[in-house]
Design a protein around this motif. Sequence first.
Motif, mmCIF file in Angstrom:
data_model
loop_
_atom_site.group_PDB
_atom_site.id
_atom_site.type_symbol
_atom_site.label_atom_id
_atom_site.label_comp_id
_atom_site.label_asym_id
_atom_site.label_seq_id
_atom_site.Cartn_x
_atom_site.Cartn_y
_atom_site.Cartn_z
ATOM 1 N N THR A 150 49.810 44.013 52.619
ATOM 2 C CA THR A 150 48.869 43.036 53.681
ATOM 3 C C THR A 150 47.809 43.472 53.386
ATOM 4 O O THR A 150 47.290 44.545 52.880
ATOM 5 C CB THR A 150 49.787 42.544 54.632
ATOM 6 O OG1 THR A 150 49.638 44.267 55.055
ATOM 7 C CG2 THR A 150 50.871 42.111 55.284
ATOM 8 N N VAL A 151 46.862 42.259 53.625
ATOM 9 C CA VAL A 151 45.716 42.273 53.555
ATOM 10 C C VAL A 151 44.667 43.436 53.914
ATOM 11 O O VAL A 151 44.236 44.614 54.397
ATOM 12 C CB VAL A 151 44.706 41.028 53.991
ATOM 13 C CG1 VAL A 151 43.200 40.882 54.498
ATOM 14 C CG2 VAL A 151 45.261 40.014 52.942
ATOM 15 N N ASP A 152 45.684 43.671 55.925
ATOM 16 C CA ASP A 152 44.819 44.585 56.364
ATOM 17 C C ASP A 152 46.382 45.995 56.706
ATOM 18 O O ASP A 152 47.440 45.795 56.189
ATOM 19 C CB ASP A 152 44.944 44.677 58.254
ATOM 20 C CG ASP A 152 43.209 43.367 58.131
ATOM 21 O OD1 ASP A 152 43.060 43.860 57.364
ATOM 22 O OD2 ASP A 152 43.981 42.560 58.910
ATOM 23 N N TRP A 178 43.499 43.995 42.260
ATOM 24 C CA TRP A 178 43.956 42.545 41.868
ATOM 25 C C TRP A 178 43.719 41.376 43.057
ATOM 26 O O TRP A 178 44.138 40.490 43.725
ATOM 27 C CB TRP A 178 45.486 42.907 41.964
ATOM 28 C CG TRP A 178 46.242 43.841 42.041
ATOM 29 C CD1 TRP A 178 46.399 45.249 41.803
ATOM 30 C CD2 TRP A 178 46.375 43.793 43.494
ATOM 31 N NE1 TRP A 178 46.665 45.340 42.997
ATOM 32 C CE2 TRP A 178 47.153 45.065 44.049
ATOM 33 C CE3 TRP A 178 46.748 42.613 44.926
ATOM 34 C CZ2 TRP A 178 47.933 45.722 44.851
ATOM 35 C CZ3 TRP A 178 47.600 43.144 46.325
ATOM 36 C CH2 TRP A 178 48.154 44.715 45.948
ATOM 37 N N ARG A 179 42.653 42.804 44.879
ATOM 38 C CA ARG A 179 42.914 41.357 45.677
ATOM 39 C C ARG A 179 41.468 40.700 44.924
ATOM 40 O O ARG A 179 40.935 40.927 44.769
ATOM 41 C CB ARG A 179 42.770 41.990 47.316
ATOM 42 C CG ARG A 179 44.146 42.950 47.312
ATOM 43 C CD ARG A 179 43.648 43.621 48.704
ATOM 44 N NE ARG A 179 44.942 44.201 48.843
ATOM 45 C CZ ARG A 179 46.003 44.144 49.603
ATOM 46 N NH1 ARG A 179 45.732 42.778 49.873
ATOM 47 N NH2 ARG A 179 47.272 44.697 49.504
ATOM 48 N N GLU A 180 41.530 39.756 46.380
ATOM 49 C CA GLU A 180 40.515 38.832 46.837
ATOM 50 C C GLU A 180 39.360 39.933 47.089
ATOM 51 O O GLU A 180 38.006 39.859 46.205
ATOM 52 C CB GLU A 180 40.625 37.577 47.618
ATOM 53 C CG GLU A 180 39.131 36.470 47.688
ATOM 54 C CD GLU A 180 39.094 35.667 48.359
ATOM 55 O OE1 GLU A 180 40.296 36.359 49.332
ATOM 56 O OE2 GLU A 180 38.472 34.633 48.297
ATOM 57 N N VAL A 181 38.843 40.803 47.850
ATOM 58 C CA VAL A 181 38.157 41.704 48.176
ATOM 59 C C VAL A 181 38.692 43.288 48.179
ATOM 60 O O VAL A 181 39.452 43.579 48.834
ATOM 61 C CB VAL A 181 37.260 41.597 49.318
ATOM 62 C CG1 VAL A 181 36.527 42.555 50.370
ATOM 63 C CG2 VAL A 181 36.782 40.461 49.539
ATOM 64 N N ASN A 182 38.214 44.001 46.817
ATOM 65 C CA ASN A 182 39.098 45.291 46.674
ATOM 66 C C ASN A 182 38.335 46.600 47.053
ATOM 67 O O ASN A 182 37.026 47.005 46.826
ATOM 68 C CB ASN A 182 39.471 45.354 44.553
ATOM 69 C CG ASN A 182 39.861 44.542 44.583
ATOM 70 O OD1 ASN A 182 41.477 44.430 44.937
ATOM 71 N ND2 ASN A 182 39.472 43.369 43.876
ATOM 72 N N GLU A 183 38.681 46.417 48.863
ATOM 73 C CA GLU A 183 37.753 47.551 49.314
ATOM 74 C C GLU A 183 38.155 49.323 48.767
ATOM 75 O O GLU A 183 39.404 49.353 47.848
ATOM 76 C CB GLU A 183 37.931 48.060 50.284
ATOM 77 C CG GLU A 183 39.570 48.185 51.158
ATOM 78 C CD GLU A 183 39.131 47.980 52.361
ATOM 79 O OE1 GLU A 183 38.683 48.539 53.497
ATOM 80 O OE2 GLU A 183 40.717 46.704 52.782
ATOM 81 N N VAL A 235 35.773 42.686 41.513
ATOM 82 C CA VAL A 235 36.161 43.671 42.631
ATOM 83 C C VAL A 235 36.154 42.477 44.224
ATOM 84 O O VAL A 235 36.711 43.444 44.702
ATOM 85 C CB VAL A 235 34.864 45.003 42.471
ATOM 86 C CG1 VAL A 235 33.458 44.816 43.233
ATOM 87 C CG2 VAL A 235 35.396 45.986 43.405
ATOM 88 N N ASN A 236 35.037 42.515 43.748
ATOM 89 C CA ASN A 236 34.162 41.499 45.298
ATOM 90 C C ASN A 236 34.811 39.649 44.949
ATOM 91 O O ASN A 236 33.987 39.312 44.314
ATOM 92 C CB ASN A 236 33.749 41.701 45.891
ATOM 93 C CG ASN A 236 33.483 40.224 47.505
ATOM 94 O OD1 ASN A 236 34.250 39.501 47.745
ATOM 95 N ND2 ASN A 236 32.969 41.047 48.134
ATOM 96 N N ALA A 269 34.667 47.270 47.201
ATOM 97 C CA ALA A 269 34.192 45.940 48.003
ATOM 98 C C ALA A 269 33.893 45.864 48.842
ATOM 99 O O ALA A 269 34.569 46.430 50.130
ATOM 100 C CB ALA A 269 34.644 44.860 47.327
ATOM 101 N N ILE A 270 32.992 45.497 50.456
ATOM 102 C CA ILE A 270 32.908 45.098 52.061
ATOM 103 C C ILE A 270 33.558 43.448 51.862
ATOM 104 O O ILE A 270 32.791 42.577 51.718
ATOM 105 C CB ILE A 270 32.059 46.102 52.281
ATOM 106 C CG1 ILE A 270 31.418 47.351 51.683
ATOM 107 C CG2 ILE A 270 31.695 45.022 53.618
ATOM 108 C CD1 ILE A 270 30.405 48.048 52.319
ATOM 109 N N GLY A 271 33.996 43.227 52.346
ATOM 110 C CA GLY A 271 34.929 41.527 52.830
ATOM 111 C C GLY A 271 34.090 40.770 53.083
ATOM 112 O O GLY A 271 32.757 40.713 52.826
#
Lengths: 497, 497, 497
Positions: B268-270, B303-308, C397-398, C495-497
């Motif tokens: 999940t995102v979180d 592969w996430r929108e925001v890859n932390e 990455v973001n 990345a930071i959201g």
Amino acid sequence: MKIYGADYYPEHWDESVWDKHINLMKEYGIEWVRIGEFAWAVVEPREGEYNFTVLDRAIAKLKSNGIKVILGTPTATPPAWLIRKYPEILPVDYHGRVREFGSRRHYSTNSKVYREYAARITEEYAKRYGKEIDIWQIDNEFGCHATTYSFNECDRKAFIEWLKVKYGTLENLNKAWGTVFWSQIYSDWNEIVFPINTPTFENPHQMLDIYRFMSDSSIDFMNMQVEIIKKYSDKPITHNFMIDFMDIDYRKMARTLDFVSWDNYIATVDYDPLRQAANHVLMRSLKKSPFLVIEQQPGRVNWREVNENYDAEFLAMWTKQGYLNGALGVMPFRFDQIRFGAEQYHGGLLDYAGRPTKRLELYSKSRQETEGILSPKPEVAIYFDYENEWMHRINHVNRKFKYWDNIVEIFKAVRELGYNVDFVFGDDDIEKYHTLIVPYAFNIADSFVKKIKNFKGNVYMTCMSGLKDEKNWIVERIPDKLIDEFGIEVTDFGAIG
Amino acid sequence: MKIYGADYYPEHWDESVWDKHINLMKEYGIEWVRIGEFAWAVVEPREGEYNFTVLDRAIAKLKSNGIKVILGTPTATPPAWLIRKYPEILPVDYHGRVREFGSRRHYSTNSKVYREYAARITEEYAKRYGKEIDIWQIDNEFGCHATTYSFNECDRKAFIEWLKVKYGTLENLNKAWGTVFWSQIYSDWNEIVFPINTPTFENPHQMLDIYRFMSDSSIDFMNMQVEIIKKYSDKPITHNFMIDFMDIDYRKMARTLDFVSWDNYIATVDYDPLRQAANHVLMRSLKKSPFLVIEQQPGRVNWREVNENYDAEFLAMWTKQGYLNGALGVMPFRFDQIRFGAEQYHGGLLDYAGRPTKRLELYSKSRQETEGILSPKPEVAIYFDYENEWMHRINHVNRKFKYWDNIVEIFKAVRELGYNVDFVFGDDDIEKYHTLIVPYAFNIADSFVKKIKNFKGNVYMTCMSGLKDEKNWIVERIPDKLIDEFGIEVTDFGAIG
Amino acid sequence: MKIYGADYYPEHWDESVWDKHINLMKEYGIEWVRIGEFAWAVVEPREGEYNFTVLDRAIAKLKSNGIKVILGTPTATPPAWLIRKYPEILPVDYHGRVREFGSRRHYSTNSKVYREYAARITEEYAKRYGKEIDIWQIDNEFGCHATTYSFNECDRKAFIEWLKVKYGTLENLNKAWGTVFWSQIYSDWNEIVFPINTPTFENPHQMLDIYRFMSDSSIDFMNMQVEIIKKYSDKPITHNFMIDFMDIDYRKMARTLDFVSWDNYIATVDYDPLRQAANHVLMRSLKKSPFLVIEQQPGRVNWREVNENYDAEFLAMWTKQGYLNGALGVMPFRFDQIRFGAEQYHGGLLDYAGRPTKRLELYSKSRQETEGILSPKPEVAIYFDYENEWMHRINHVNRKFKYWDNIVEIFKAVRELGYNVDFVFGDDDIEKYHTLIVPYAFNIADSFVKKIKNFKGNVYMTCMSGLKDEKNWIVERIPDKLIDEFGIEVTDFGAIG
């Protein structure tokens, strides 16, 4: 005539269950049923192999038990064998994609081959049941699921023929559509295509003609059936219109119908009683005469994202609201609740085990509570026009603006003041009303402009009225032909977010 | 057996770099690598031109350095030459659009020509490395990117064959699917099409069979490879399952595998630790035996929108969590961090310059911290069924409802009470648990109904359980076959938003 | 040269109205008009049937009244007869769908047959008006409505030819694109396809080349016209660039143009004056010389969701802002306000009845208020590169990060400190600036790295700068080639959201 009844699907059950159903109908005062409108594959399981046993026996049993029958022609659901043989019947959506077999309404009204098959099955129905049944319904919910619109090659050719009739010459069409803009001048009829997935905004005059043509296509398809039925039957003919539905010019469609029917489901996510009333009044206003709620939401439906339940008292209330707005009957959809199929979660008057519900009980009781309700006497007229709805969809100065939603707001305000309302169309007489409202009427028919000028009572007009001519051009001076009447000229305008 | 290792791609590097990589593996205790699952075009750059040099030399070098090898068959990535020759291999998505070459998983499992080529390359791998390597992985993440579903003509024909086996006659199919509803009765097998882009809701019984068929197609495709490999090799065979993934019946797929592997990325995102645990437990429950985390998120993904980014301590924690839930190993994906390709932003155990990271260091240390962890002894059973997941996707009374998400909530509640959990399937024994929960189980297998009745401990059931039969029909009386057991009958229901 | 003028469409009016228009132009100081850029079907209503009467007479009348003419070639709108004859000219969008006739820009720049027809009509224009008119505009807003991108078979073949020129051998291409990842190695040029609707992420190096190729395609198409015109005319040639538009490398496109023009519409939903300034400055920076605002938003537009009106004072202010940022003229679009066509809601300097508006009056007055404005002297340079924009679009990455939006934020901050700004490109001299900012520059050209090192003033760099090479690979050590210069190495990031 008052109609107490419900929608019923004998073909969904083993014949052995029918008696139980019919006994319950009689016990609870269900005197009418609508049947048969999705039964094509039952009566013609293979091309030309007719087998009417189920319908024959169901109708006979219903009639012999004193239950009157509204029979629907089954053209909303062309069978699998027909689509397999002629896949070109399938509609094509605005994205250019074929809409496949597997649900319902999978046909283009302009398919010539489909018109032949539809005529044939209609004739079979009409010949066989023309004397026996009591009312005809044509097809089912024309235009439902955005099926007014189809963009296949049949549709394109039919559109060109429609344009030839309307414009006579390409010169006329080029002028009316302003094709000099962006170099869209046509030199041959066959160059005309549907503006599917264009890089940017379409020609707004072409778009209006497309909306008109598509509406006419459904009306023509219906009228073809009306004419066939009239050859074999003198029973009244109707069609079930939809709630908040603006793709078809229902005023025009209603002309050849003996009376208007409609399907009353809750229009918005949140239940808004006055919005429901606006729909009743629009339906009554189409022919200025009583209408039938041929399908009434019974409680839970199946097609929302979240399908909540409703206490049975809602059904009783909705039924009474129909009568108070001039209905000649309110028929819950459906009598039998069904365990299978795409509507398996839809409520009915029975439960899944075939037992009567509180909904059936309260619907039954509502009968005595609706006795003696008089038809309302409208005092305020609100101008409405399906073509205006379409104009408001095209390249709008405010694309968030919704014509019907805003008309409804005005309707609600007037009703809250305590006045009865009629919607009036360009060719309606308006002398009997004491007040006239002309809201958001982009184009006002010339004949109606004259009526506005002659109107004795107060006339209220809103912004946007009188902005357009019938070609969807903006007029030179706004409001068109009414500047002197209202003493105001609009020289500039803009949208507010 | 404990597996300390990582995923590795020797073909992404000049051979001259391998020694440096392998020395770092040895230095940090990496004893296993998974390799080769996307190497098809490397070993067969043109049709029939095999060149195994890179794999041969990489495997030899790894083995000679004491590193064990898991080898993946390369069928997730058919080469460009194969797609150019047979474009009909490409899958077609739910919108009817071909999914093109240019990423991965661009094939329909039902393509006959693709099955031939897939069998051939699998046999080449199996013959060449069947004795040498240590574990087999079939393909890579079946169904990833919604590729369980393909709707091309190969798929349609295979679906019809599958239906013939299941139903024998069209009469049986028509009855099971309730095709009398909306006139969908089939008179010829070939009339059956996928309900792509239909005007409105599909037949829910047909949809359930489509979900079953698509799942079976992936399982068949895998089993074809399993059988080929077994001809040449007696090494264990696995496949890398996915997190929160419900398109394939993993219980059924796991049957022919020697053990279950899965790819543990944050779902999940979180980040929700107990949701990760639920996935571990589901994987362990498939065969009720230890599983391998064959890919473990190392830190940042791509592969996430925001890859932390994640501190290296997370990798250590995730590794320990795997062991605490019954893993036999946790392999970070990937050892080498890569500068090019669609995953260039994905973290690894090395950095872009090939230097060890703190992630590698802490992963290495986690080894001693996981020594002696015992497998959990589950006390509470939660009933789970992939077919229920599919039923919950179809025309739901509440389309916002998510079966697995809600199961996870129950799992979390039980874990927070301090109990160990197993997921149980219809054919599992449940005597050893002290508590049984049957949540949202639309359909409960007949055999399991009996187990519920005989269960000694407490049984908890939720709404929606027992609403459906195996055809996805609503039952007459709810909860099906358990009204007496629970002393309650559900006669009406609705969704709450 | 100062240009006071407006855009004008004589072909939209009966010739009898022209005198009234021209008299108003003279009364209000309109000395220039741009005309003709959508007039193809007017001058060639059928293939090969030329009729230049309308343009001939309009140009003659304008010139004889002292009004200078900018003439646009009409290739943005291929006529209906041409599309009907060669439907393969139509572009195909990223979803694989043909973009139909019915608006504008419905062509692929790589269609060979379209290039022939476009060359022919350009030559007709150039031969006929090459001496007479004053400035040429090529086509209209290349790339508008995402038409930089087309993925039909013509485009694919042209892309392969482009790749052959760039890489010479497939071996080079395979290496640069890292096709060993996910088995994408090509063994034949013809295997290369556009990654349309792929199951998952595309090859990022291929994607960068696709962006480059598509930009080059528009530039080539334009240059073909530039060369034809130069054979017949020595008048300056320009093209109207767009606001916030990053699909085409305008720096490269501007090379063959005599000066840059652009269309200044409000870029964002909320009006942000400094963002408008950033666009002016970018346009000025392309050739480091004055530019023309060849279309200026006059007030209300038609293409927003909600098209609000603006007081006429806005037009005066926008005009002055253009001059303050180095414009040689600001031409409101359009002089005549039109009642029909897809832009019927767009404001003009006249009203729908042809009467002058307050906008015309205030535009006219702005002339004296812009006298003597000096061109700004930039002090701060901000590094900008269209290729970086494209790199930031690919598998980021973001994925929320927007390169130009963030550059604009830096621009605004510097302007708010009171400094004038230039955008600088890799091959610009930067010695004259006192400060250099290199924001979000994934790839910094080698030549510019040297300039950074030699720069006398302060250099500011942000995160992400120096992360990539020109192939869109991540570099081994970050920031590439500047670690010593800045005394910092980035070894990990997120990345930071």
